[in-house]
Write a protein that holds these residues in place. Structure first.
Motif, PDB file in Angstrom:
ATOM      1  N   GLU A 103      29.870  72.498  -8.697  1.00 21.14           N
ATOM      2  CA  GLU A 103      29.402  72.483  -7.307  1.00 21.14           C
ATOM      3  C   GLU A 103      29.488  73.879  -6.695  1.00 21.14           C
ATOM      4  O   GLU A 103      28.586  74.303  -5.961  1.00 21.14           O
ATOM      5  N   ALA A 104      30.530  74.624  -7.011  1.00 19.27           N
ATOM      6  CA  ALA A 104      30.682  75.985  -6.487  1.00 19.27           C
ATOM      7  C   ALA A 104      29.585  76.886  -7.051  1.00 19.27           C
ATOM      8  O   ALA A 104      28.969  77.684  -6.324  1.00 19.27           O
ATOM      9  N   ARG A 105      29.316  76.736  -8.333  1.00 20.23           N
ATOM     10  CA  ARG A 105      28.250  77.536  -8.941  1.00 20.23           C
ATOM     11  C   ARG A 105      26.878  77.153  -8.361  1.00 20.23           C
ATOM     12  O   ARG A 105      26.027  77.997  -8.141  1.00 20.23           O
ATOM     13  N   GLU A 106      26.670  75.859  -8.156  1.00 23.40           N
ATOM     14  CA  GLU A 106      25.411  75.395  -7.573  1.00 23.40           C
ATOM     15  C   GLU A 106      25.255  75.958  -6.158  1.00 23.40           C
ATOM     16  O   GLU A 106      24.168  76.418  -5.779  1.00 23.40           O
ATOM     17  N   ALA A 107      26.309  75.949  -5.383  1.00 22.49           N
ATOM     18  CA  ALA A 107      26.250  76.484  -4.020  1.00 22.49           C
ATOM     19  C   ALA A 107      25.959  77.982  -4.045  1.00 22.49           C
ATOM     20  O   ALA A 107      25.145  78.484  -3.253  1.00 22.49           O
ATOM     21  N   ALA A 108      26.570  78.709  -4.971  1.00 24.21           N
ATOM     22  CA  ALA A 108      26.326  80.140  -5.091  1.00 24.21           C
ATOM     23  C   ALA A 108      24.877  80.404  -5.503  1.00 24.21           C
ATOM     24  O   ALA A 108      24.208  81.302  -4.980  1.00 24.21           O
ATOM     25  N   ALA A 109      24.373  79.588  -6.440  1.00 24.63           N
ATOM     26  CA  ALA A 109      22.984  79.743  -6.874  1.00 24.63           C
ATOM     27  C   ALA A 109      22.031  79.439  -5.729  1.00 24.63           C
ATOM     28  O   ALA A 109      21.011  80.123  -5.544  1.00 24.63           O
ATOM     29  N   ARG A 110      22.346  78.406  -4.923  1.00 19.70           N
ATOM     30  CA  ARG A 110      21.515  78.050  -3.774  1.00 19.70           C
ATOM     31  C   ARG A 110      21.467  79.212  -2.773  1.00 19.70           C
ATOM     32  O   ARG A 110      20.407  79.552  -2.258  1.00 19.70           O
ATOM     33  N   VAL A 111      22.621  79.824  -2.512  1.00 20.14           N
ATOM     34  CA  VAL A 111      22.680  80.970  -1.593  1.00 20.14           C
ATOM     35  C   VAL A 111      21.836  82.121  -2.139  1.00 20.14           C
ATOM     36  O   VAL A 111      21.075  82.756  -1.399  1.00 20.14           O
ATOM     37  N   ARG A 112      21.919  82.379  -3.426  1.00 18.82           N
ATOM     38  CA  ARG A 112      21.142  83.465  -4.053  1.00 18.82           C
ATOM     39  C   ARG A 112      19.646  83.182  -3.960  1.00 18.82           C
ATOM     40  O   ARG A 112      18.852  84.081  -3.660  1.00 18.82           O
ATOM     41  N   VAL A 113      19.243  81.927  -4.196  1.00 18.60           N
ATOM     42  CA  VAL A 113      17.828  81.548  -4.087  1.00 18.60           C
ATOM     43  C   VAL A 113      17.348  81.768  -2.653  1.00 18.60           C
ATOM     44  O   VAL A 113      16.257  82.316  -2.422  1.00 18.60           O
ATOM     45  N   GLU A 114      18.152  81.360  -1.672  1.00 16.95           N
ATOM     46  CA  GLU A 114      17.772  81.546  -0.263  1.00 16.95           C
ATOM     47  C   GLU A 114      17.651  83.031   0.081  1.00 16.95           C
ATOM     48  O   GLU A 114      16.730  83.433   0.797  1.00 16.95           O
ATOM     49  N   GLU A 115      18.582  83.844  -0.428  1.00 17.55           N
ATOM     50  CA  GLU A 115      18.508  85.288  -0.186  1.00 17.55           C
ATOM     51  C   GLU A 115      17.226  85.877  -0.780  1.00 17.55           C
ATOM     52  O   GLU A 115      16.531  86.668  -0.149  1.00 17.55           O
ATOM     53  N   LEU A 116      16.912  85.482  -2.037  1.00 13.49           N
ATOM     54  CA  LEU A 116      15.708  85.988  -2.693  1.00 13.49           C
ATOM     55  C   LEU A 116      14.441  85.518  -1.989  1.00 13.49           C
ATOM     56  O   LEU A 116      13.471  86.274  -1.862  1.00 13.49           O
ATOM     57  N   GLU A 117      14.430  84.254  -1.517  1.00  8.03           N
ATOM     58  CA  GLU A 117      13.271  83.754  -0.779  1.00  8.03           C
ATOM     59  C   GLU A 117      13.070  84.534   0.519  1.00  8.03           C
ATOM     60  O   GLU A 117      11.938  84.856   0.885  1.00  8.03           O
ATOM     61  N   ALA A 118      14.157  84.855   1.215  1.00  5.57           N
ATOM     62  CA  ALA A 118      14.060  85.651   2.443  1.00  5.57           C
ATOM     63  C   ALA A 118      13.540  87.052   2.124  1.00  5.57           C
ATOM     64  O   ALA A 118      12.691  87.598   2.840  1.00  5.57           O
ATOM     65  N   GLU A 119      14.047  87.641   1.034  1.00  5.16           N
ATOM     66  CA  GLU A 119      13.595  88.964   0.599  1.00  5.16           C
ATOM     67  C   GLU A 119      12.112  88.928   0.231  1.00  5.16           C
ATOM     68  O   GLU A 119      11.344  89.827   0.584  1.00  5.16           O
ATOM     69  N   LEU A 120      11.705  87.865  -0.459  1.00  7.23           N
ATOM     70  CA  LEU A 120      10.306  87.704  -0.843  1.00  7.23           C
ATOM     71  C   LEU A 120       9.414  87.572   0.392  1.00  7.23           C
ATOM     72  O   LEU A 120       8.340  88.174   0.448  1.00  7.23           O
ATOM     73  N   ALA A 121       9.859  86.811   1.378  1.00  5.70           N
ATOM     74  CA  ALA A 121       9.081  86.661   2.607  1.00  5.70           C
ATOM     75  C   ALA A 121       8.931  88.005   3.312  1.00  5.70           C
ATOM     76  O   ALA A 121       7.843  88.351   3.793  1.00  5.70           O
ATOM     77  N   GLU A 122       9.990  88.800   3.353  1.00  4.51           N
ATOM     78  CA  GLU A 122       9.931  90.120   3.976  1.00  4.51           C
ATOM     79  C   GLU A 122       8.987  91.042   3.207  1.00  4.51           C
ATOM     80  O   GLU A 122       8.145  91.728   3.785  1.00  4.51           O
TER      81      GLU A 122
END
Length: 180
Positions: free
Chosen positions: A9-28
């Motif tokens: 669950e901790a790894r999944e949460a970390a991966a989710r945060v990384r995906v959200e960061e990359l999606e925000a970077e991609l949008a920018e």
């Protein structure tokens, strides 16, 4: 076994945060790309418009625009545009070739290009001309020379039977250089 699920669950949460960061970077980055594309398109249109305007500036047209007396380079010229003054700054004109016209009417760089093309034993490309007129073989210099070559073709000084390959103009006796 609880600690294994907690670790997943901790790894999944970390991966989710990384995906959200990359999606925000991609949008920018997508927004920046869109702005850069718009800027590129505006610059392309501006370049084409300037090329069209400069192509229309024949010596006769300049004389009509500024009066009977041609000002020298940098001298103020009275314009037909609401009495405002303007300065003629380095407008290089390449006149349409006419019978009896020599290359001496062309700016020096155009004369150099014509000489290289005339001296070439076979049809020649822009990238082969650039070093022969004393310029570094850089993309910008090649593209600038290609533009000059195209202008010389348009005005009847050179021929381009195959795209990108230039030869001395074969003078036409029954048609003008611009009636392709």
């Amino acid at each position: 076994m609880g600690s294994l699920f907690e670790e997943l669950e901790a790894r999944e949460a970390a991966a989710r945060v990384r995906v959200e960061e990359l999606e925000a970077e991609l949008a920018e980055l997508s927004g920046q790309l869109s702005l850069a594309r718009e800027s590129l398109e505006r610059l392309r249109i501006a370049r084409e418009t300037v090329a069209e305007v400069l192509a229309d500036l024949t010596p006769e047209r300049l004389a009509a625009d500024v009066g009977a007396d041609q000002p020298t380079l940098g001298e103020p010229a009275v314009s037909a545009y609401a009495g405002a003054e303007r300065r003629i700054i380095g407008v290089l004109t390449v006149p349409n070739w006419q019978p009896g016209m020599g290359s001496d009417v062309l700016p020096q760089v155009y004369r150099d290009i014509l000489e290289v093309v005339a001296d070439a034993p076979v049809p020649i490309r822009a990238k082969q001309i650039v070093p022969r007129i004393g310029l570094p073989a850089e993309t910008g210099k090649i593209e600038g020379t290609r533009s000059k070559l195209k202008r010389l073709v348009e005005r009847g000084w050179l021929d381009e039977d195959t795209p990108g390959i230039f030869t001395p103009a074969r003078r036409r006796t029954t048609e003008s250089p611009n009636s392709h």
